[in-house]
Design an enzyme around this catalytic site. Structure first.
Site, PDB file in Angstrom:
ATOM      1  N   TYR A   5       0.846  -1.197   0.000  1.00  0.00           N
ATOM      2  CA  TYR A   5       0.000   0.000   0.000  1.00  0.00           C
ATOM      3  C   TYR A   5       0.875   1.238   0.000  1.00  0.00           C
ATOM      4  CZ  TYR A   5       0.939   0.560   5.033  1.00  0.00           C
ATOM      5  OH  TYR A   5       1.547   0.738   6.251  1.00  0.00           O
ATOM      6  N   CYS A   6       0.309   2.347  -0.454  1.00  0.00           N
ATOM      7  CA  CYS A   6       1.010   3.626  -0.506  1.00  0.00           C
ATOM      8  C   CYS A   6      -0.045   4.728  -0.502  1.00  0.00           C
ATOM      9  CB  CYS A   6       1.924   3.712  -1.727  1.00  0.00           C
ATOM     10  SG  CYS A   6       1.087   3.399  -3.292  1.00  0.00           S
ATOM     11  N   THR A   7       0.364   5.969  -0.703  1.00  0.00           N
ATOM     12  CA  THR A   7      -0.558   7.091  -0.539  1.00  0.00           C
ATOM     13  C   THR A   7      -1.743   7.018  -1.500  1.00  0.00           C
ATOM     14  OG1 THR A   7       1.287   8.485   0.156  1.00  0.00           O
ATOM     15  CG2 THR A   7      -0.755   9.601  -0.477  1.00  0.00           C
ATOM     16  N   CYS A  20       2.798   1.524  -5.014  1.00  0.00           N
ATOM     17  CA  CYS A  20       2.606   0.085  -4.832  1.00  0.00           C
ATOM     18  C   CYS A  20       2.286  -0.614  -6.150  1.00  0.00           C
ATOM     19  CB  CYS A  20       1.562  -0.215  -3.770  1.00  0.00           C
ATOM     20  SG  CYS A  20       0.084   0.778  -3.782  1.00  0.00           S
ATOM     21  N   ILE A  63      -4.037   4.525   0.194  1.00  0.00           N
ATOM     22  CA  ILE A  63      -4.597   4.912   1.488  1.00  0.00           C
ATOM     23  C   ILE A  63      -5.713   5.933   1.315  1.00  0.00           C
ATOM     24  CG2 ILE A  63      -4.035   5.920   3.744  1.00  0.00           C
ATOM     25  CD1 ILE A  63      -1.060   5.088   3.051  1.00  0.00           C
TER      26      ILE A  63
END
Length: 298
Positions: A191-193, A198, A220
């Site tokens: 996961y990432c912003t 990702c 996210i």
């Protein structure tokens, strides 16, 4: 009154002439008084732009007119303000550049992109599917943070693996050194912003033998839109503009620890020493203390 808005967007698609895209986006952004940062490569586009709502809407209509960007993932958030000249105060200027990668993993030749996006990436999970996976597999599921370690200090998924990274390029080194080989037999959710890091990270992991890799679709941001602070996420979301971070609700957990005094905080700041380029988690009271002094007091 002006309505400040910020859009976070990306699209993986083969681009035959990144320089032409750069000129188009620069001219369009300047005409609409937008500020922010846009990166373009032969693999696609990645950016964050802020401005008055009508201007951002006009930009988006033009942006989606390009066939490669018609289905681009675009996320909206509230900006801070519009100044007297009509520009977003959340960004110092408009920067539009061509780079080898739209996310700097340092592995441009590894990434494969076709008209459908990244080739060989992890299985996409929307927030509901993520919850279903966790309900089915329980503690077997590993959350793998695809951001820089500083970002995870103020917010992350509960129990997540947070690699010791200062830059995105560190991920390739850690994977190649086998630091996370023990996860190769487990379901790993990257996961990432906003989802872009990702996308690449999951493809790098698959190429290195990780057998069950997922990516949180929309990152996210999309998860927070769905579940806020009432799901598996804890803390604030770090963002790369003057806001510093955003919260998903009025009951966001504060999980960061001030580097100066050790109190709980969700705030980040640049080191006040002009010779230092480091950023760290710090409360308002310790904001003016150089990071070298933080290291001595913690």
């Amino acid at each position: 009154m002006p309505t400040p808005k910020i859009v976070l967007f990306y699209a993986f698609a083969p681009l035959a002439d990144p320089e032409a895209i750069r000129l188009w986006q620069r001219d369009l952004g300047e005409a609409l008084r937008l500020r922010g940062r846009v990166i373009i490569s032969r693999h696609g586009i990645n950016g964050t732009l802020g401005g008055d709502l009508p201007a951002v809407k006009r930009w988006l209509r033009r942006f989606r007119d390009h066939p490669a960007f018609a289905d681009a993932d675009v996320k909206w958030s509230e900006g801070t303000a519009i100044d007297a000249d009509g520009y977003s105060v959340d960004f110092p200027k408009l920067s539009v550049k061509v780079r080898d990668e739209i996310v700097s993993f340092g592995a441009p030749d590894e990434l494969q992109v076709d008209e459908h996006g990244v080739v060989g990436g992890g299985v996409r999970l929307d927030p509901e599917q993520l919850h279903s996976l966790v309900a089915e597999r329980g503690d077997e599921v590993v959350f793998f943070d695809g951001r820089n370690a500083l970002e995870a200090e103020i917010g992350r998924f509960r129990g997540a693996v947070v690699p010791d990274t200062d830059t995105t390029r560190d991920f390739v080194r850690l994977l190649d050194e086998g630091v996370y080989d023990d996860l190769k037999g487990k379901p790993v959710v990257t996961y990432c912003t906003g989802g872009i890091r990702c996308e690449v990270l999951s493809s790098l992991m698959v190429a290195r033998g990780f057998g069950e890799v997922y990516q949180l679709d929309g990152g996210i941001v999309r998860y927070g839109e769905k579940y806020g602070d009432d799901g598996l996420w804890e803390g604030s979301l770090y963002v790369f503009d003057k806001r510093g971070s955003v919260d998903f609700s009025d009951h966001t957990a504060v999980i960061g620890t001030c580097a100066g005094c050790g109190t709980s905080t969700g705030r980040t700041a640049n080191c006040p020493d002009v010779s230092c380029r480091r950023q760290f988690v710090v409360c308002v009271d310790c904001d003016t203390v150089p990071c070298a002094d933080h290291a001595a007091t913690v």
